[in-house]
Design an enzyme around this catalytic site. Structure first.
Site, PDB file in Angstrom:
ATOM      1  N   ASN A  94      60.326  37.387  59.818  1.00  0.00           N
ATOM      2  CA  ASN A  94      60.451  37.935  58.705  1.00  0.00           C
ATOM      3  C   ASN A  94      60.995  39.398  59.072  1.00  0.00           C
ATOM      4  OD1 ASN A  94      57.827  38.705  59.308  1.00  0.00           O
ATOM      5  ND2 ASN A  94      57.164  38.586  57.265  1.00  0.00           N
ATOM      6  N   LYS A  99      57.406  36.545  72.750  1.00  0.00           N
ATOM      7  CA  LYS A  99      57.928  35.419  72.381  1.00  0.00           C
ATOM      8  C   LYS A  99      58.451  35.564  70.704  1.00  0.00           C
ATOM      9  CE  LYS A  99      56.305  31.917  70.334  1.00  0.00           C
ATOM     10  NZ  LYS A  99      57.620  31.756  69.415  1.00  0.00           N
ATOM     11  N   GLU A 120      47.915  40.157  63.345  1.00  0.00           N
ATOM     12  CA  GLU A 120      48.243  40.445  61.916  1.00  0.00           C
ATOM     13  C   GLU A 120      48.594  39.185  61.206  1.00  0.00           C
ATOM     14  OE1 GLU A 120      48.223  43.493  60.962  1.00  0.00           O
ATOM     15  OE2 GLU A 120      48.183  44.830  62.807  1.00  0.00           O
ATOM     16  N   CYS A 136      54.348  40.030  54.510  1.00  0.00           N
ATOM     17  CA  CYS A 136      52.821  39.624  54.487  1.00  0.00           C
ATOM     18  C   CYS A 136      52.057  40.845  53.549  1.00  0.00           C
ATOM     19  CB  CYS A 136      52.215  39.529  55.960  1.00  0.00           C
ATOM     20  SG  CYS A 136      52.584  40.821  56.651  1.00  0.00           S
ATOM     21  N   GLU A 189      50.003  32.701  49.861  1.00  0.00           N
ATOM     22  CA  GLU A 189      51.056  33.622  50.056  1.00  0.00           C
ATOM     23  C   GLU A 189      52.636  33.018  49.364  1.00  0.00           C
ATOM     24  OE1 GLU A 189      51.084  34.608  54.116  1.00  0.00           O
ATOM     25  OE2 GLU A 189      51.708  36.532  53.372  1.00  0.00           O
ATOM     26  N   SER A 210      54.100  51.072  54.807  1.00  0.00           N
ATOM     27  CA  SER A 210      54.457  51.324  55.914  1.00  0.00           C
ATOM     28  C   SER A 210      55.016  52.462  56.723  1.00  0.00           C
ATOM     29  CB  SER A 210      55.509  49.959  56.534  1.00  0.00           C
ATOM     30  OG  SER A 210      54.886  48.676  56.031  1.00  0.00           O
TER      31      SER A 210
HETATM   32  P1  ADP Z   1      55.349  31.836  59.691  1.00  0.00           P
HETATM   33  O1  ADP Z   1      54.630  30.977  58.915  1.00  0.00           O
HETATM   34  O2  ADP Z   1      55.647  33.311  59.182  1.00  0.00           O
HETATM   35  O3  ADP Z   1      56.555  31.103  60.356  1.00  0.00           O
HETATM   36  P2  ADP Z   1      54.120  31.216  61.990  1.00  0.00           P
HETATM   37  O4  ADP Z   1      52.632  31.617  62.253  1.00  0.00           O
HETATM   38  O5  ADP Z   1      54.296  29.750  61.789  1.00  0.00           O
HETATM   39  O6  ADP Z   1      54.282  31.959  60.775  1.00  0.00           O
HETATM   40  O7  ADP Z   1      54.918  31.581  63.192  1.00  0.00           O
HETATM   41  C1  ADP Z   1      54.728  33.132  63.840  1.00  0.00           C
HETATM   42  C2  ADP Z   1      54.899  32.988  65.114  1.00  0.00           C
HETATM   43  O8  ADP Z   1      54.037  32.042  65.855  1.00  0.00           O
HETATM   44  C3  ADP Z   1      56.449  32.493  65.559  1.00  0.00           C
HETATM   45  O9  ADP Z   1      56.915  33.174  66.725  1.00  0.00           O
HETATM   46  C4  ADP Z   1      55.920  31.070  65.801  1.00  0.00           C
HETATM   47  O10 ADP Z   1      57.008  30.211  66.920  1.00  0.00           O
HETATM   48  C5  ADP Z   1      54.597  31.277  66.614  1.00  0.00           C
HETATM   49  N1  ADP Z   1      53.676  30.104  66.706  1.00  0.00           N
HETATM   50  C6  ADP Z   1      53.647  29.177  65.811  1.00  0.00           C
HETATM   51  N2  ADP Z   1      52.741  28.272  66.236  1.00  0.00           N
HETATM   52  C7  ADP Z   1      52.315  28.602  67.327  1.00  0.00           C
HETATM   53  C8  ADP Z   1      51.242  28.272  68.302  1.00  0.00           C
HETATM   54  N3  ADP Z   1      50.655  27.019  67.962  1.00  0.00           N
HETATM   55  N4  ADP Z   1      51.161  28.812  69.625  1.00  0.00           N
HETATM   56  C9  ADP Z   1      51.957  29.687  69.824  1.00  0.00           C
HETATM   57  N5  ADP Z   1      52.822  30.480  68.846  1.00  0.00           N
HETATM   58  C10 ADP Z   1      53.014  29.829  67.927  1.00  0.00           C
END
Ligand code: ADP
Length: 487
Positions: free
Chosen positions: A160, A183, A259, A293, A390, A450
């Site tokens: 986001n 990542k 976060e 968020c 949310e 922020s």
């Molecule tokens: P959103 O709901 O905002 O998409 P996520 O929690 O799904 O949030 O994703 C936030 C970040 O965490 C992204 O970079 C996503 O690729 C990563 N992510 C999602 N699942 C996993 C996991 N099991 N292990 C590591 N990173 C993850």
């Protein structure tokens, strides 16, 4: 796409960045990145494998000792150069974020400013890592307390705020002397790739920053989190994923910063300046098309001003222009994908089915792209999913309250505790709310809090740790205590 959009995308790297080199992935797969306003594929980039992750871990571990030994001033000045170069490329970064994420261009420019401030702030903090020296209480020795970089850090960012979530983690880690593997989210990886190219250009040593873009986050992340050389995990994203990562981090006893989700209450008291409250509400709700968020999720408004607040707000909402973020005057860009539209719509329909009144909006927009109408719901009934989850979309929910105790009880009735907003002209009430609201942050008569100089973070299931401020660098430092017998 326009010519300038095509030219910009041509400058964005498509490979992984490991040990100071742009390299192909060994997975044989690729990730398509889409423009959520049109659904079109705008770029195809590397999709990292587990073996790429292992190379990134090696590179971050190998570079750790020399980066930690690099003078704080040198680390700070590299960040400062990154800040300066980001300013020069502000328009490019803004456009890139709008293309891959959909936010209106003016907001994307705002994010370049906000995201850039973390580089400037932590370039200044790098040289202020201090300790203390003193006598022990017995008078038999000297106690030294010093701070050391925690070590290689894994930084996982969401889609986001593609730039700010990256700089908010990378800048304090580098300032503290930690090497990192970043990542980004697979939905919006381009901004991070372009930003890391900028870090390469300012002369960051090889291996200090490494980037993995992947469609298999879970598989690629697990071995990194389990690697004994990793010492820190910083994550921004959903609470569900955060909980899973905390469990994995426990096995390696990692330092963690989380976060996570929010469910921000926005309180409007009968003594509030209603025009200012509406102004604050527009920012707290519609910034990033509600996909933050920190977005106000529940408007909790005194019963005597609820109708007036709703009608003033609705007037503003109806005037909002929907469209691609690059178009002039657009306030409502697309949501990140069709899944996000479906989720927002399910929450809205559930609320209506339980008795809420739909004042405006309430449905998806037909045609290309993932658009949802800006929506206002009043008289939302307790127990509706939309008050618990949310929304992550442009939907206002209004719930009336009777007195301050009722307002506070409603505000705190959530597992989250990231940010709250309150509008009142009564100073004593404002100060009572500082104590009574279960929240990591509070906007008192303001709709956005922020700031790179402030500790951003939540309580309860909204997370652990803080980003920004002097607290932000402490997340990447270990404390070392030394005793020297000396009478
Ligand atoms: P959103 O709901 O905002 O998409 P996520 O929690 O799904 O949030 O994703 C936030 C970040 O965490 C992204 O970079 C996503 O690729 C990563 N992510 C999602 N699942 C996993 C996991 N099991 N292990 C590591 N990173 C993850």
């Amino acid at each position: 796409m326009t010519i300038s959009e095509v030219e910009l995308l041509a400058k964005v790297p498509t490979q992984l960045f490991i040990g100071g080199e742009w390299v192909d992935s060994t997975s044989g797969r690729a990730i398509d990145v889409h423009d959520p306003a049109t659904g079109a594929v705008i770029m195809t980039i590397a999709d990292a494998s587990i073996s790429d992750a292992s190379r990134a871990m090696d590179a971050a571990a190998d570079a750790q000792a020399s980066w930690a030994a690099t003078a704080p001033r040198v680390r700070g000045e590299l960040l400062r150069r990154a800040f300066d170069l980001l300013q020069e490329r502000a328009d490019e970064f803004a456009l890139l974020m709008t293309l891959e994420m959909g936010k209106p261009l003016a907001e994307a420019r705002g994010e370049v400013t906000y995201g850039g401030e973390f580089l400037r702030w932590f370039s200044e903090e790098a040289v202020r890592i201090s300790g203390r020296y003193g006598s022990n209480p017995e008078g038999t020795g000297r106690m030294i307390v010093t701070h050391k970089p925690v070590g290689p850090s894994y930084l996982i960012t969401p889609w986001n705020f593609p730039l700010a979530m990256a700089t908010r983690k990378i800048a304090p880690a580098l300032a503290a002397g930690c090497t990192v593997i970043v990542k980004p989210a697979e939905l919006t990886p381009l901004t991070t790739l372009y930003f890391v190219k900028l870090l390469e250009e300012v002369g960051l040593p090889k291996g200090v920053v490494n980037v993995l873009t992947t469609s298999t986050s879970k598989e690629v992340s697990a071995p990194i989190i389990a690697d004994p050389r990793l010492r820190k995990l910083s994550f921004t994203g959903s609470t569900a994923v955060g909980v899973s990562l905390l469990k994995q981090a426990a096995d390696n006893v990692l330092r963690t910063s989380m976060e996570l989700g929010g469910n921000a209450p926005f309180l409007v008291f009968d003594d509030a300046d209603l025009d200012k409250a509406v102004e604050g509400a527009m920012i707290a709700k519609f910034r990033n098309i509600g996909q933050a968020c920190t977005a106000a999720n529940r408007f909790i408004v005194h019963e005597s001003v609820a109708d007036a607040f709703a009608s003033k707000l609705t007037e503003r909402v109806k005037a909002m222009k929907i469209g691609r973020g690059t178009e002039e005057g657009v306030g409502i860009g697309p949501l990140i994908n069709d899944g996000a539209v479906d989720k927002a719509d399910e929450l809205v329909q559930d609320a209506i089915a339980r008795g809420a009144t739909l004042v405006t909006g309430g449905s998806r927009v037909d045609g290309d792209g993932s658009f949802y109408q800006p929506t206002v719901l009043t008289e939302v009934v307790a127990g509706s999913d939309i008050l618990r989850e949310e929304i992550f979309g442009p939907v206002v929910t209004i719930v009336p309250f009777t007195d301050e105790a009722d307002a506070v009880a409603k505000a705190n009735d959530t597992q989250y505790g990231l940010v709250s907003y309150a509008f009142t002209q009564d100073l004593a009430r404002g100060l009572r709310l500082v104590d009574s609201l279960d929240t990591g942050m509070l906007g008192l008569n303001v709709g956005v809090v922020s700031n790179a100089a402030a500790p951003f973070g939540g309580v309860k299931q909204s997370g652990i740790g803080r980003e920004g401020g002097s607290e932000g660098i402490a997340e990447y430092l270990d404390t070392k205590y030394v005793l020297v017998p000396f009478a």
